[in-house]
Design a protein around this motif. Structure first.
Motif, PDB file in Angstrom:
ATOM      1  N   ILE A  77     -18.747 -43.571  37.283  1.00 56.11           N
ATOM      2  CA  ILE A  77     -19.360 -43.981  38.546  1.00 56.11           C
ATOM      3  C   ILE A  77     -20.805 -43.498  38.609  1.00 56.11           C
ATOM      4  O   ILE A  77     -21.719 -44.242  38.993  1.00 56.11           O
ATOM      5  CB  ILE A  77     -18.549 -43.430  39.734  1.00 56.11           C
ATOM      6  CG1 ILE A  77     -17.196 -44.139  39.826  1.00 56.11           C
ATOM      7  CG2 ILE A  77     -19.331 -43.595  41.046  1.00 56.11           C
ATOM      8  CD1 ILE A  77     -16.253 -43.539  40.859  1.00 56.11           C
ATOM      9  N   ASP A  78     -21.038 -42.246  38.213  1.00 58.98           N
ATOM     10  CA  ASP A  78     -22.385 -41.689  38.199  1.00 58.98           C
ATOM     11  C   ASP A  78     -23.300 -42.506  37.285  1.00 58.98           C
ATOM     12  O   ASP A  78     -24.432 -42.849  37.654  1.00 58.98           O
ATOM     13  CB  ASP A  78     -22.325 -40.238  37.731  1.00 58.98           C
ATOM     14  CG  ASP A  78     -23.697 -39.594  37.633  1.00 58.98           C
ATOM     15  OD1 ASP A  78     -24.362 -39.460  38.679  1.00 58.98           O
ATOM     16  OD2 ASP A  78     -24.119 -39.244  36.520  1.00 58.98           O
ATOM     17  N   ASP A  79     -22.803 -42.840  36.104  1.00 60.73           N
ATOM     18  CA  ASP A  79     -23.583 -43.641  35.160  1.00 60.73           C
ATOM     19  C   ASP A  79     -23.887 -45.024  35.736  1.00 60.73           C
ATOM     20  O   ASP A  79     -25.007 -45.546  35.594  1.00 60.73           O
ATOM     21  CB  ASP A  79     -22.800 -43.774  33.854  1.00 60.73           C
ATOM     22  CG  ASP A  79     -23.531 -44.591  32.802  1.00 60.73           C
ATOM     23  OD1 ASP A  79     -24.451 -44.046  32.152  1.00 60.73           O
ATOM     24  OD2 ASP A  79     -23.198 -45.783  32.644  1.00 60.73           O
ATOM     25  N   SER A  80     -22.913 -45.613  36.401  1.00 59.39           N
ATOM     26  CA  SER A  80     -23.079 -46.953  36.961  1.00 59.39           C
ATOM     27  C   SER A  80     -24.119 -46.964  38.077  1.00 59.39           C
ATOM     28  O   SER A  80     -24.952 -47.889  38.163  1.00 59.39           O
ATOM     29  CB  SER A  80     -21.743 -47.474  37.490  1.00 59.39           C
ATOM     30  OG  SER A  80     -20.790 -47.572  36.447  1.00 59.39           O
ATOM     31  N   ILE A  81     -24.070 -45.950  38.938  1.00 62.42           N
ATOM     32  CA  ILE A  81     -25.058 -45.867  40.020  1.00 62.42           C
ATOM     33  C   ILE A  81     -26.458 -45.699  39.431  1.00 62.42           C
ATOM     34  O   ILE A  81     -27.434 -46.312  39.897  1.00 62.42           O
ATOM     35  CB  ILE A  81     -24.711 -44.713  40.977  1.00 62.42           C
ATOM     36  CG1 ILE A  81     -23.424 -45.030  41.729  1.00 62.42           C
ATOM     37  CG2 ILE A  81     -25.853 -44.469  41.972  1.00 62.42           C
ATOM     38  CD1 ILE A  81     -22.866 -43.876  42.510  1.00 62.42           C
ATOM     39  N   GLY A  82     -26.573 -44.892  38.367  1.00 62.18           N
ATOM     40  CA  GLY A  82     -27.861 -44.743  37.703  1.00 62.18           C
ATOM     41  C   GLY A  82     -28.385 -46.064  37.176  1.00 62.18           C
ATOM     42  O   GLY A  82     -29.588 -46.352  37.274  1.00 62.18           O
ATOM     43  N   LYS A  83     -27.497 -46.896  36.645  1.00 64.29           N
ATOM     44  CA  LYS A  83     -27.915 -48.200  36.127  1.00 64.29           C
ATOM     45  C   LYS A  83     -28.356 -49.138  37.258  1.00 64.29           C
ATOM     46  O   LYS A  83     -29.282 -49.936  37.082  1.00 64.29           O
ATOM     47  CB  LYS A  83     -26.778 -48.818  35.314  1.00 64.29           C
ATOM     48  CG  LYS A  83     -26.578 -48.131  33.973  1.00 64.29           C
ATOM     49  CD  LYS A  83     -25.397 -48.688  33.206  1.00 64.29           C
ATOM     50  CE  LYS A  83     -25.271 -47.983  31.845  1.00 64.29           C
ATOM     51  NZ  LYS A  83     -24.069 -48.400  31.094  1.00 64.29           N
ATOM     52  N   ILE A  84     -27.700 -49.043  38.403  1.00 67.87           N
ATOM     53  CA  ILE A  84     -28.110 -49.861  39.550  1.00 67.87           C
ATOM     54  C   ILE A  84     -29.504 -49.447  40.018  1.00 67.87           C
ATOM     55  O   ILE A  84     -30.373 -50.292  40.275  1.00 67.87           O
ATOM     56  CB  ILE A  84     -27.087 -49.741  40.692  1.00 67.87           C
ATOM     57  CG1 ILE A  84     -25.775 -50.421  40.306  1.00 67.87           C
ATOM     58  CG2 ILE A  84     -27.644 -50.360  41.983  1.00 67.87           C
ATOM     59  CD1 ILE A  84     -24.661 -50.247  41.318  1.00 67.87           C
ATOM     60  N   ASN A  96     -38.739 -50.959  48.066  1.00 67.44           N
ATOM     61  CA  ASN A  96     -38.411 -51.814  49.204  1.00 67.44           C
ATOM     62  C   ASN A  96     -36.894 -51.924  49.376  1.00 67.44           C
ATOM     63  O   ASN A  96     -36.407 -52.848  50.024  1.00 67.44           O
ATOM     64  CB  ASN A  96     -39.010 -53.219  49.009  1.00 67.44           C
ATOM     65  CG  ASN A  96     -39.079 -54.004  50.303  1.00 67.44           C
ATOM     66  OD1 ASN A  96     -39.271 -53.443  51.385  1.00 67.44           O
ATOM     67  ND2 ASN A  96     -38.902 -55.304  50.214  1.00 67.44           N
ATOM     68  N   THR A  97     -36.164 -50.962  48.768  1.00 68.09           N
ATOM     69  CA  THR A  97     -34.705 -50.984  48.825  1.00 68.09           C
ATOM     70  C   THR A  97     -34.186 -49.611  49.236  1.00 68.09           C
ATOM     71  O   THR A  97     -34.463 -48.612  48.582  1.00 68.09           O
ATOM     72  CB  THR A  97     -34.106 -51.367  47.463  1.00 68.09           C
ATOM     73  OG1 THR A  97     -34.668 -52.603  47.017  1.00 68.09           O
ATOM     74  CG2 THR A  97     -32.589 -51.512  47.572  1.00 68.09           C
ATOM     75  N   PHE A  98     -33.432 -49.575  50.312  1.00 69.93           N
ATOM     76  CA  PHE A  98     -32.830 -48.339  50.826  1.00 69.93           C
ATOM     77  C   PHE A  98     -31.416 -48.225  50.270  1.00 69.93           C
ATOM     78  O   PHE A  98     -30.605 -49.145  50.417  1.00 69.93           O
ATOM     79  CB  PHE A  98     -32.808 -48.380  52.355  1.00 69.93           C
ATOM     80  CG  PHE A  98     -32.166 -47.185  53.009  1.00 69.93           C
ATOM     81  CD1 PHE A  98     -32.868 -46.006  53.179  1.00 69.93           C
ATOM     82  CD2 PHE A  98     -30.851 -47.249  53.468  1.00 69.93           C
ATOM     83  CE1 PHE A  98     -32.281 -44.900  53.794  1.00 69.93           C
ATOM     84  CE2 PHE A  98     -30.253 -46.161  54.087  1.00 69.93           C
ATOM     85  CZ  PHE A  98     -30.976 -44.983  54.246  1.00 69.93           C
ATOM     86  N   VAL A  99     -31.124 -47.090  49.621  1.00 68.85           N
ATOM     87  CA  VAL A  99     -29.808 -46.869  49.028  1.00 68.85           C
ATOM     88  C   VAL A  99     -29.165 -45.665  49.692  1.00 68.85           C
ATOM     89  O   VAL A  99     -29.792 -44.612  49.837  1.00 68.85           O
ATOM     90  CB  VAL A  99     -29.910 -46.623  47.506  1.00 68.85           C
ATOM     91  CG1 VAL A  99     -28.530 -46.363  46.913  1.00 68.85           C
ATOM     92  CG2 VAL A  99     -30.569 -47.819  46.820  1.00 68.85           C
ATOM     93  N   PHE A 100     -27.900 -45.814  50.093  1.00 73.24           N
ATOM     94  CA  PHE A 100     -27.174 -44.722  50.743  1.00 73.24           C
ATOM     95  C   PHE A 100     -25.827 -44.573  50.066  1.00 73.24           C
ATOM     96  O   PHE A 100     -25.062 -45.529  49.947  1.00 73.24           O
ATOM     97  CB  PHE A 100     -26.984 -45.010  52.229  1.00 73.24           C
ATOM     98  CG  PHE A 100     -26.622 -43.800  53.049  1.00 73.24           C
ATOM     99  CD1 PHE A 100     -27.611 -42.999  53.597  1.00 73.24           C
ATOM    100  CD2 PHE A 100     -25.294 -43.466  53.274  1.00 73.24           C
ATOM    101  CE1 PHE A 100     -27.290 -41.873  54.359  1.00 73.24           C
ATOM    102  CE2 PHE A 100     -24.963 -42.351  54.026  1.00 73.24           C
ATOM    103  CZ  PHE A 100     -25.967 -41.554  54.569  1.00 73.24           C
ATOM    104  N   PHE A 101     -25.526 -43.365  49.602  1.00 73.19           N
ATOM    105  CA  PHE A 101     -24.284 -43.091  48.885  1.00 73.19           C
ATOM    106  C   PHE A 101     -23.453 -42.065  49.648  1.00 73.19           C
ATOM    107  O   PHE A 101     -23.951 -40.999  50.009  1.00 73.19           O
ATOM    108  CB  PHE A 101     -24.607 -42.538  47.492  1.00 73.19           C
ATOM    109  CG  PHE A 101     -23.392 -42.155  46.678  1.00 73.19           C
ATOM    110  CD1 PHE A 101     -22.684 -43.115  45.978  1.00 73.19           C
ATOM    111  CD2 PHE A 101     -22.960 -40.838  46.623  1.00 73.19           C
ATOM    112  CE1 PHE A 101     -21.562 -42.765  45.236  1.00 73.19           C
ATOM    113  CE2 PHE A 101     -21.840 -40.479  45.880  1.00 73.19           C
ATOM    114  CZ  PHE A 101     -21.140 -41.450  45.188  1.00 73.19           C
ATOM    115  N   THR A 102     -22.199 -42.400  49.908  1.00 74.20           N
ATOM    116  CA  THR A 102     -21.302 -41.451  50.568  1.00 74.20           C
ATOM    117  C   THR A 102     -19.858 -41.869  50.311  1.00 74.20           C
ATOM    118  O   THR A 102     -19.592 -42.772  49.513  1.00 74.20           O
ATOM    119  CB  THR A 102     -21.588 -41.361  52.079  1.00 74.20           C
ATOM    120  OG1 THR A 102     -20.861 -40.266  52.647  1.00 74.20           O
ATOM    121  CG2 THR A 102     -21.222 -42.644  52.805  1.00 74.20           C
ATOM    122  N   SER A 103     -18.916 -41.218  50.979  1.00 75.84           N
ATOM    123  CA  SER A 103     -17.501 -41.534  50.838  1.00 75.84           C
ATOM    124  C   SER A 103     -16.895 -41.758  52.216  1.00 75.84           C
ATOM    125  O   SER A 103     -17.471 -41.353  53.228  1.00 75.84           O
ATOM    126  CB  SER A 103     -16.772 -40.395  50.116  1.00 75.84           C
ATOM    127  OG  SER A 103     -15.385 -40.662  50.024  1.00 75.84           O
TER     128      SER A 103
END
Length: 338
Positions: A77-84, A96-103
């Motif tokens: 998952i960590d690797d995938s988020i890095g690729k995104i 110009n893109t806001f990213v928010f990560f949580t559970s």
């Protein structure tokens, strides 16, 4: 993406191997590329579930962590988020893109340790209103707008994401309904701390409330003795007498009060006669009274279950020959044992 999760995407239950996270990742990358190519704004809700039992990871990540299969899934998952994030940078739209990560909840300790995570010092896990069940970290990423490496102690809720997203788009929340979330941008962009309470609900019952560093439990319950006797334990190895109760216990007259700064594990309730208890509860009681006086109950959307409304024919099912005819509608009250 074609197919249904359990039916069409194999998870090897012996090895934990499955390629589903990689499929989710490619779908996300393709969607972002498509929107960028057409110069269209986008909202992407990327809800990976590799750390939800049955836990899985793709072949290249199996056996790569010291945490077993669960750790392998987290690494993927960590690797995938890095690729995104790198994809956003490659397309030139990261600023110009806001990213928010949580559970959506704490680790499900009923599946731990092999099929679940850890909540560290926090009490209990998913399906409870103790800190281990409700408290999650969050990461906000927006190059050029949010300074890297910052830490905020702002209390937030996933309900705030709706209001915050509207604010990002320059829009006002709808005025024809009650909106529970607040705009977190002052905290995220300017480092301000917004003084706001957090209410912990289980079904229709307000179980606890947090104001500042104090948390008051008006009701306590982990899970029933019936479930517990079957080996279902939401708080394994964490029994706190009078707190992690297996019957629904009322404390509305004298709430159990914890100082989460000094006692994040909710193990030592403050003494009722103490000045600290009296001062904190005086403030909390006003907040609770105001909350209940202004509460506008929502129309339940999950109280009626009907198999006929499930997605029996998802997009692409015709290619697999698996489009199914919905059964006859037979609505009934949902059963939520927790």
């Amino acid at each position: 993406m074609i197919g249904r999760y359990y039916e069409d995407f194999k998870i090897d239950r012996k090895t934990g191997e499955a390629n589903l996270t990689q499929i989710y990742l490619q779908e996300a990358l393709d969607f972002i590329s498509k929107q960028q190519a057409s110069q269209q704004p986008f909202f992407l809700y990327w809800a990976i579930d590799a750390t939800h039992a049955p836990v899985y990871a793709s072949k290249q990540f199996l056996g790569t962590s010291q945490r077993g299969l669960y750790g392998d899934a987290v690494r993927e998952i960590d690797d995938s988020i890095g690729k995104i994030l790198k994809h956003l940078q490659k397309l030139g739209i990261s600023e110009n893109t806001f990213v928010f990560f949580t559970s959506d909840n704490g680790a499900a300790l009923i599946s731990a340790p092999k099929q679940g995570g850890s909540n560290g010092r926090f009490l209990c896990g998913k399906q409870t209103t103790f800190e281990g069940g409700m408290r999650e970290p969050a990461i906000a990423w927006w190059p050029g707008h949010i300074p890297a490496g910052g830490v905020s102690h702002q209390l937030g809720s996933v309900m705030d994401l709706f209001t915050t997203s509207l604010s990002l788009a320059g829009l006002q929340p709808p005025s024809d309904r009650q909106i529970d979330g607040i705009d977190l941008l002052p905290a995220i962009l300017q480092g301000k701390l917004i003084d706001r309470p957090i209410f912990y609900y289980r079904g229709n019952e307000m179980m606890a409330v947090r104001v500042g560093l104090y948390k008051a439990h008006y009701w306590t319950w982990s899970n029933s003795w019936e479930e517990y006797s079957k080996g279902i334990d939401f708080c394994p190895g964490q029994n706190v007498s009078g707190v992690t109760t297996h019957t629904l216990e009322e404390h509305t007259t004298l709430p159990l009060l914890f100082h989460l700064g000094m006692d994040p594990g909710e193990k030592y309730p403050l003494s009722f006669p103490s000045d600290e208890y009296q001062r904190a509860m005086e403030r909390i009681s006003v907040v609770v009274q105001q909350h209940k006086a202004t509460m506008v109950p929502g129309e339940p959307q999950l109280n009626v279950c009907d198999k006929a409304v499930m997605n029996w024919s998802p997009p692409g099912c015709e290619k697999l020959g698996k489009c199914l005819k919905p059964p006859k509608s037979d609505p009934e009250k949902c059963f939520w044992p927790h």
